[in-house]
Write an enzyme that holds these catalytic residues in place. Structure first.
Site, mmCIF file in Angstrom:
data_model
loop_
_atom_site.group_PDB
_atom_site.id
_atom_site.type_symbol
_atom_site.label_atom_id
_atom_site.label_comp_id
_atom_site.label_asym_id
_atom_site.label_seq_id
_atom_site.Cartn_x
_atom_site.Cartn_y
_atom_site.Cartn_z
ATOM 1 N N ASP A 12 -40.507 9.514 4.473
ATOM 2 C CA ASP A 12 -39.451 10.529 4.320
ATOM 3 C C ASP A 12 -39.021 10.725 2.876
ATOM 4 O O ASP A 12 -37.867 11.066 2.607
ATOM 5 C CB ASP A 12 -38.205 10.176 5.161
ATOM 6 C CG ASP A 12 -38.560 9.898 6.605
ATOM 7 O OD1 ASP A 12 -39.389 10.644 7.148
ATOM 8 O OD2 ASP A 12 -38.019 8.932 7.172
ATOM 9 N N HIS A 40 -43.430 15.922 8.233
ATOM 10 C CA HIS A 40 -43.159 16.462 6.905
ATOM 11 C C HIS A 40 -42.357 17.725 7.095
ATOM 12 O O HIS A 40 -42.722 18.559 7.914
ATOM 13 C CB HIS A 40 -44.451 16.867 6.196
ATOM 14 C CG HIS A 40 -45.359 15.725 5.935
ATOM 15 N ND1 HIS A 40 -45.029 14.711 5.086
ATOM 16 C CD2 HIS A 40 -46.590 15.458 6.390
ATOM 17 C CE1 HIS A 40 -46.041 13.863 5.037
ATOM 18 N NE2 HIS A 40 -46.996 14.286 5.825
HETATM 19 P P1 GDP Z 1 -41.908 13.423 4.075
HETATM 20 O O1 GDP Z 1 -42.222 12.807 5.395
HETATM 21 O O2 GDP Z 1 -42.124 12.477 2.943
HETATM 22 O O3 GDP Z 1 -42.578 14.728 3.858
HETATM 23 O O4 GDP Z 1 -40.343 13.692 4.047
HETATM 24 P P2 GDP Z 1 -39.472 14.544 5.073
HETATM 25 O O5 GDP Z 1 -39.950 15.912 5.083
HETATM 26 O O6 GDP Z 1 -39.299 13.842 6.346
HETATM 27 O O7 GDP Z 1 -38.026 14.403 4.394
HETATM 28 C C1 GDP Z 1 -37.658 15.091 3.333
HETATM 29 C C2 GDP Z 1 -36.470 15.943 3.682
HETATM 30 O O8 GDP Z 1 -35.805 16.232 2.504
HETATM 31 C C3 GDP Z 1 -36.828 17.284 4.272
HETATM 32 O O9 GDP Z 1 -35.790 17.758 5.084
HETATM 33 C C4 GDP Z 1 -36.982 18.165 3.038
HETATM 34 O O10 GDP Z 1 -36.761 19.539 3.275
HETATM 35 C C5 GDP Z 1 -35.905 17.607 2.185
HETATM 36 N N1 GDP Z 1 -36.149 17.624 0.757
HETATM 37 C C6 GDP Z 1 -37.309 17.407 0.063
HETATM 38 N N2 GDP Z 1 -37.063 17.413 -1.248
HETATM 39 C C7 GDP Z 1 -35.727 17.625 -1.390
HETATM 40 C C8 GDP Z 1 -34.865 17.703 -2.507
HETATM 41 O O11 GDP Z 1 -35.246 17.559 -3.655
HETATM 42 N N3 GDP Z 1 -33.538 17.924 -2.234
HETATM 43 C C9 GDP Z 1 -33.045 18.048 -0.987
HETATM 44 N N4 GDP Z 1 -31.743 18.245 -0.819
HETATM 45 N N5 GDP Z 1 -33.833 17.964 0.090
HETATM 46 C C10 GDP Z 1 -35.149 17.760 -0.121
#
Ligand code: GDP
Length: 424
Positions: A12, A40
Site C-alpha cells: 500500500d 492498486h
Molecule cells: P499500492 O498497493 O502500493 O498500489 O497502494 P494502494 O493503491 O493500495 O494505496 C495507495 C493509496 O494512496 C491509494 O488510495 C492512492 O490513490 C493513494 N495515493 C497514492 N499516492 C498518493 C499521494 O501522494 N497522496 C495521497 N493523498 N494519496 C496517494
C-alpha cells in the site's frame, strides 16, 4: 531497458500510481508475483480504479499487459477485472498470460477460508484470496500450469489425483463438503476456453522485446516486509515481493533489471497481523487513517481499516536494501501537512540495546521504537510542481528520510492523481 516498481514497506505504498505514471514511457508492463490479494488504486482520466490482478498499465493504448509465470492466476477474476474496466470506457487492453503461470482454483479460496477459520484468533489475517494454498500446491507440485490445460488426458488423471488428496483434508481436518473431480475438470475446461486467446510464451516474448529495445516495467505487489524470506515471517505473503524475483516471475535474466524504483510511504500502514514497531493507536492513529491515502487508509481488497504508524527508517532502509533500490519514490507526503511535529522511528531498542538494523521476527517482537521528531510544515502541499517550492520543513523531512535510507529520492508524490508528482 527493464525497470521494476516495488514496495519498501508492508504494501500500500502507492505503487499503483507510480507504475501508472511510469507506464507512460513503457511498452510492456509485467506482473511477476502475487495474485488478486492486494490492490492498486489508480486515478486517471477514466476515473478511480482498484486493480488486483491486472498490471497498472492497462489504461494506456500503447502498452501490453503481461501476467507472468510467477503470478497466482485467478482466471475468472482476471476476466471480471478486464470487463470491469472496459465497461467504464477504457479501451480493451492488450493482454498476455504466461503459459507457465499456474491457476488459482476455487478450492484454493475455500482452503484459505477454512484454514483461517480453523486458526481462529491465531489467523494470519489473510485476504482469503487463496494465495497461500495456491503457492503451497505449486511447490508441492500439485498445481495446474496453464500449459497443462492443453493435454486433456493427463489433466483428467491429475485432477483425480489432486482431488483425492484434497478430499482427505476436507473430510478429516476441515469437515467440509468434498470436491467432485468431474466438476473440477469442467472448471478447468472452462478456464481453457477463457484464457486460450491470451496464452503466450512470455519469457520468449520479453526476450524479443528486450532485443528490440522495448521498455519493460515489472510491477511488484505488496512490499519487502511481506517477503516470505526477508519479511516478518510468518506474517508474510506466499510469493517473493522483491525485485530480484521479478527476473524469475517474468522469465528474464536478473542483470536486465537496471532500475529498481522502490516506493516508500511517508508514514507507515499495514494490513493483517504481524510485528509493526512504529504502530500508533487511538485518536492519533484514527486521525492519520482518516486523512491517509485518498479518502482514508482502508484495504483496497478487503476494505479493512489499515494499521497506522509513524515513518520507520529502520524497516524502510532494510526494505530498500532488500529490494536493491536504485531510487526511491516517496508517496503520500501531502497527508502529513496537518501535523505540528513528525515523529520518525530511527532505531529499535531490543533488550536494552538500540540498533538501526532490522532484525528477524523473534527479535522484532521485542523491539521498542526510538523516535526523533522533525518540525511539521503545517500547510497543504498538493498542487506544488517544483521541489524548491515545497515548504522548507517538508524538504527537510524528505532529506532526512533520504539520508536514513541511503538511496536518492527521485520522485515525491503529493496527491493521488497522475500529475501530483514532483521530480526531485
Ligand atoms: P499500492 O498497493 O502500493 O498500489 O497502494 P494502494 O493503491 O493500495 O494505496 C495507495 C493509496 O494512496 C491509494 O488510495 C492512492 O490513490 C493513494 N495515493 C497514492 N499516492 C498518493 C499521494 O501522494 N497522496 C495521497 N493523498 N494519496 C496517494
Amino acid at each position: 531497458m527493464v525497470k521494476a516498481v516495488v514496495g519498501a514497506n508492508w504494501g500500500d505504498e502507492g505503487k499503483g500510481k507510480i507504475t501508472d505514471m511510469l507506464g507512460q514511457e513503457s511498452d510492456i508492463i509485467v506482473r511477476f508475483q502475487g495474485g488478486s490479494n492486494a490492490g492498486h488504486t489508480i486515478i486517471n482520466k477514466y476515473g478511480k480504479f482498484a486493480l488486483h490482478l491486472l498490471p497498472s498499465g492497462v489504461f494506456y493504448d500503447h502498452t501490453t499487459s503481461v501476467i507472468g509465470n510467477g503470478v497466482a492466476l485467478n482466471i475468472p477474476y482476471l476476466f471480471k477485472e478486464i470487463q470491469g474496466i472496459v465497461d467504464r470506457g477504457v479501451p480493451m487492453p492488450k493482454i498476455k498470460v504466461s503459459d507457465r503461470a499456474q491457476i488459482l482454483m476455487p478450492y484454493h479460496v475455500l482452503f484459505d477460508q477454512y484454514e483461517e477459520e480453523r486458526l481462529g484468533k491465531n489467523s494470519f489475517g489473510s485476504t482469503k484470496s487463496g494465495i497461500a494454498p495456491f503457492y503451497s500446491d505449486k511447490y508441492a507440485k500439485i498445481g495446474f500450469q496453464v500449459s497443462e490445460l492443453f493435454d486433456e488426458e493427463a489433466l483428467e488423471a491429475k485432477v483425480n489425483r489432486v482431488c483425492e488428496m484434497k478430499n482427505i483434508l476436507l473430510e478429516h481436518m476441515y469437515h467440509k463438503p468434498l470436491l467432485d473431480p468431474k466438476e473440477v475438470l469442467a472448471t478447468l475446461k472452462e478456464y481453457k476456453t477463457m484464457v486460450e486467446p491470451y496464452v503466450c510464451d512470455v519469457s520468449m516474448f520479453l526476450h524479443d522485446a528486450m532485443k528490440e529495445g522495448k521498455n519493460i516495467l515489472l510491477e511488484g505487489q505488496l512490499g519487502a516486509l511481506k517477503d516470505p524470506d526477508f519479511g516478518i515471517y510468518p506474517m508474510v505473503t506466499s510469493s517473493s515481493t522483491l525485485a530480484a524475483y521479478g527476473a524469475i516471475g517474468a522469465g528474464i535474466p536478473p542483470y536486465e533489471i537496471k532500475n529498481i524504483i522502490t516506493v516508500v510511504k511517508a508514514y507507515s500502514s499495514a494490513v493483517g497481523a504481524g510485528e509493526f514497531v512504529s504502530e500508533i493507536f487511538g485518536e492519533e492513529a484514527d486521525e492519520l487513517r482518516r486523512r491517509g491515502g485518498d479518502g482514508g487508509e482502508y484495504g483496497a481488497t478487503t476494505g479493512r481499516p489499515r494499521r497506522m504508524g509513524w515513518f520507520d527508517a529502520v524497516a524502510t532502509r532494510y526494505g530498500c536494501r532488500m529490494q536493491g533500490a536504485t531510487e526511491v519514490a516517496l508517496t503520500v507526503l501531502d497527508v502529513l501537512g496537518y501535523l505540528d511535529e513528525l515523529p520518525v522511528c530511527i532505531g529499535y531498542e531490543i533488550d536494552g540495546v538500540v540498533t538501526k538494523d532490522f532484525p528477524t521476527t523473534v527479535k522484532l517482537a521485542k523491539a521498542k521504537p526510538v523516535y526523533t521528531t522533525l518540525p511539521g510544515w503545517k500547510c497543504d502541499i498538493r498542487g506544488i510542481k517544483k521541489y524548491e517550492d515545497l515548504p522548507e520543513n517538508c524538504r527537510k523531512y524528505i532529506e532526512f528520510i533520504e539520508k536514513e535510507l541511503e538511496v536518492p529520492v527521485t520522485f515525491v508524490s503529493n496527491g493521488p492523481g497522475r500529475d501530483d508528482i514532483i521530480r526531485k
